[in-house]
Design a protein around this motif. Structure first.
Motif, PDB file in Angstrom:
ATOM      1  N   GLU A   1       1.015  -1.215  -0.402  1.00 37.25           N
ATOM      2  CA  GLU A   1       0.059  -0.070  -0.398  1.00 37.25           C
ATOM      3  C   GLU A   1       0.637   1.447  -0.575  1.00 37.25           C
ATOM      4  O   GLU A   1       1.563   1.010   0.699  1.00 37.25           O
ATOM      5  CB  GLU A   1      -0.659   0.240   1.138  1.00 37.25           C
ATOM      6  CG  GLU A   1      -1.824   1.943   1.745  1.00 37.25           C
ATOM      7  CD  GLU A   1      -2.757   1.529   1.841  1.00 37.25           C
ATOM      8  OE1 GLU A   1      -3.020   0.416   3.589  1.00 37.25           O
ATOM      9  OE2 GLU A   1      -3.420   2.467   2.440  1.00 37.25           O
TER      10      GLU A   1
ATOM     11  N   ASN B   1      -4.873   4.886  -2.045  1.00 32.31           N
ATOM     12  CA  ASN B   1      -5.632   5.481  -1.737  1.00 32.31           C
ATOM     13  C   ASN B   1      -6.198   6.764  -1.846  1.00 32.31           C
ATOM     14  O   ASN B   1      -5.794   7.909  -2.706  1.00 32.31           O
ATOM     15  CB  ASN B   1      -5.423   6.086  -0.312  1.00 32.31           C
ATOM     16  CG  ASN B   1      -4.859   4.898   1.457  1.00 32.31           C
ATOM     17  OD1 ASN B   1      -5.580   4.228   1.364  1.00 32.31           O
ATOM     18  ND2 ASN B   1      -3.588   4.968   1.904  1.00 32.31           N
TER      19      ASN B   1
ATOM     20  N   GLU C   1      -7.727   2.038  -3.411  1.00 37.80           N
ATOM     21  CA  GLU C   1      -8.234   2.307  -2.417  1.00 37.80           C
ATOM     22  C   GLU C   1      -9.801   2.924  -1.947  1.00 37.80           C
ATOM     23  O   GLU C   1      -8.438   4.099  -1.467  1.00 37.80           O
ATOM     24  CB  GLU C   1      -7.899   1.540  -0.941  1.00 37.80           C
ATOM     25  CG  GLU C   1      -6.913   0.730  -0.740  1.00 37.80           C
ATOM     26  CD  GLU C   1      -6.142   0.645  -0.034  1.00 37.80           C
ATOM     27  OE1 GLU C   1      -5.948   0.918   0.798  1.00 37.80           O
ATOM     28  OE2 GLU C   1      -5.427  -0.757   0.043  1.00 37.80           O
TER      29      GLU C   1
ATOM     30  N   ASP D   1     -11.471   0.215   1.293  1.00 34.42           N
ATOM     31  CA  ASP D   1     -11.025   0.521   2.570  1.00 34.42           C
ATOM     32  C   ASP D   1     -11.488   0.523   4.051  1.00 34.42           C
ATOM     33  O   ASP D   1     -12.795   0.187   4.400  1.00 34.42           O
ATOM     34  CB  ASP D   1      -9.952   1.511   2.065  1.00 34.42           C
ATOM     35  CG  ASP D   1      -8.673   1.989   3.159  1.00 34.42           C
ATOM     36  OD1 ASP D   1      -8.763   1.073   4.168  1.00 34.42           O
ATOM     37  OD2 ASP D   1      -8.179   2.851   3.006  1.00 34.42           O
TER      38      ASP D   1
ATOM     39  N   LYS E   1     -10.899  -4.353   3.140  1.00 32.72           N
ATOM     40  CA  LYS E   1      -9.721  -4.407   3.617  1.00 32.72           C
ATOM     41  C   LYS E   1     -10.276  -4.040   4.912  1.00 32.72           C
ATOM     42  O   LYS E   1     -10.977  -3.061   5.404  1.00 32.72           O
ATOM     43  CB  LYS E   1      -8.765  -3.610   3.214  1.00 32.72           C
ATOM     44  CG  LYS E   1      -8.287  -3.122   1.596  1.00 32.72           C
ATOM     45  CD  LYS E   1      -6.528  -1.847   1.646  1.00 32.72           C
ATOM     46  CE  LYS E   1      -5.589  -2.487   2.433  1.00 32.72           C
ATOM     47  NZ  LYS E   1      -4.755  -1.303   2.826  1.00 32.72           N
TER      48      LYS E   1
ATOM     49  N   GLU F   1      -6.190  -5.629   7.930  1.00 31.53           N
ATOM     50  CA  GLU F   1      -5.291  -4.320   8.504  1.00 31.53           C
ATOM     51  C   GLU F   1      -4.464  -4.350  10.062  1.00 31.53           C
ATOM     52  O   GLU F   1      -4.934  -4.104  10.659  1.00 31.53           O
ATOM     53  CB  GLU F   1      -5.394  -3.102   8.068  1.00 31.53           C
ATOM     54  CG  GLU F   1      -5.796  -1.975   7.330  1.00 31.53           C
ATOM     55  CD  GLU F   1      -6.840  -1.300   6.839  1.00 31.53           C
ATOM     56  OE1 GLU F   1      -6.128  -0.253   6.000  1.00 31.53           O
ATOM     57  OE2 GLU F   1      -7.962  -0.518   7.878  1.00 31.53           O
TER      58      GLU F   1
HETATM   59 CA    CA Z   1      -5.989   2.779   2.702  1.00 32.27          CA
END
Ligand code: CA
Ligand code: C2E
Ligand code: CA
Ligand code: CA
Length: 279
Positions: A58, A117, A149, A179, A200, A236
């Motif tokens: 990421e 992101n 994401e 996310d 996620k 995560e």
């Molecule tokens: Ca993220």
């Protein structure tokens, strides 16, 4: 410290002034920082729970300001969101990420995926698709090596717009992830509505997984649900061997967290990968 009690209300509290001051300070410095290239991409590995191998990373933005020092994303991202600066900043992140993928491709490191992101503003601004097409053509990368994401809150602002945009992004080959799964609302509704690839699971559900039976049940059920919908799951904030073991036992797909790697500069990540592929 909050001192104002009942009947002692201050319209401009010292805290508020400090917050406003901080906001203005960061906002003012951010443009300069973007031009001075004081921002940097950090990468945090995502690891297969099956094989223990790194499948990608990421991208997490870092700001090293000449005067302010390191500024945490939790400080500057909200300011960037509010001021609209997140759009040029996010655009810079997309370009840098593709440049890195192109570089890796030239070096033969052509299977690692990068996840970026996207802010709600970028997502709903109406120019994302054209901009991504432009960047893909410029860098000559395979969009399937890039994962976008978005948070559930961003996705749910305008579900119909989201549905169409996600379809178009997916048609280009981009991978799509939701996310911070479980922290917004109507999580389950959009899994049916939106064409996505991965979810996620938020760190908040992972951190007490060994001690909190509710979290354990929620995570196990989320993995099962995702799989039955044909989605993969990344957890995560995996910090302990016990969390890793739990997720592996429940057939989670991938994990991300300090147990395996901290976010690090791209060159360090490259070295991290090189060391890992040694027999
Ligand atoms: Ca993220
Ligand atoms: P996020 O997308 O949920 O990213 C995960 C955050 O958790 C990162 O914080 C990461 O450093 C941290 N983290 C990863 N593993 C662990 C762990 O094992 N334990 C703990 N305690 N934390 C872990 P970071 O880098 O400070 O970023 C914070 C947030 O800022 C991100 O949350 C994301 O929402 C936002 N952000 C960062 N980079 C970008 C960007 O390029 N664009 C946009 N729009 N937002 C970004
Ligand atoms: Ca997250
Ligand atoms: Ca988060």
């Amino acid at each position: 410290a909050k001192r104002e009690g009942r009947g002692n209300f201050q319209f401009f509290s010292p805290e508020m002034n400090a917050a406003t001051h901080e906001h203005l300070l960061l906002e003012n410095r951010m443009w300069g920082a973007l031009h001075a290239e004081d921002f940097e991409l950090y990468l945090q590995a995502q690891v297969s729970l099956d094989t223990g191998r790194v499948i990608g990373a990421e991208v997490l933005l870092r700001w090293h300001d000449t005067e302010l020092g390191s500024v945490e994303p939790s400080r500057f991202i909200p300011v960037a969101e509010e001021s609209g600066m997140i759009v040029p900043l996010g655009d810079w992140v997309l370009g840098q990420t593709m440049a890195l993928l192109a570089q890796w491709q030239r070096e033969g490191l052509d299977e690692l995926r990068l996840a970026v992101n996207l802010s709600a503003r970028q997502f709903s601004g109406g120019t994302l698709l054209a901009r991504l097409d432009e960047l893909v053509a410029h860098h000559g990368i395979d969009p399937s090596l890039m994962e976008l994401e978005i948070t559930e809150t961003a996705a749910m602002r305008d579900p119909e717009n989201t549905r169409q945009l996600l379809r178009q992004l997916r048609a280009r080959g981009f991978k799509l992830a939701i996310d911070d799964f479980g922290t917004g609302y109507s999580s389950l509704a959009y899994l049916k509505l939106f064409a996505i690839d991965r979810i996620k699971i938020d760190r908040g559900f992972v951190q007490d997984i060994e001690h909190n039976p509710n979290d354990a049940v929620i995570v196990a059920a989320t993995i099962g649900l995702a799989h039955s919908l044909g989605l993969t799951v990344v957890a995560e904030g995996v910090e302990t061997q016990a969390q890793w073991g739990f997720l592996r036992d429940k057939h989670g797909d991938e994990a991300q967290g300090y147990l395996f790697s901290r976010p690090m500069p791209a060159a360090d990540f490259r070295e991290f990968i090189r060391l890992q592929v040694q027999p």
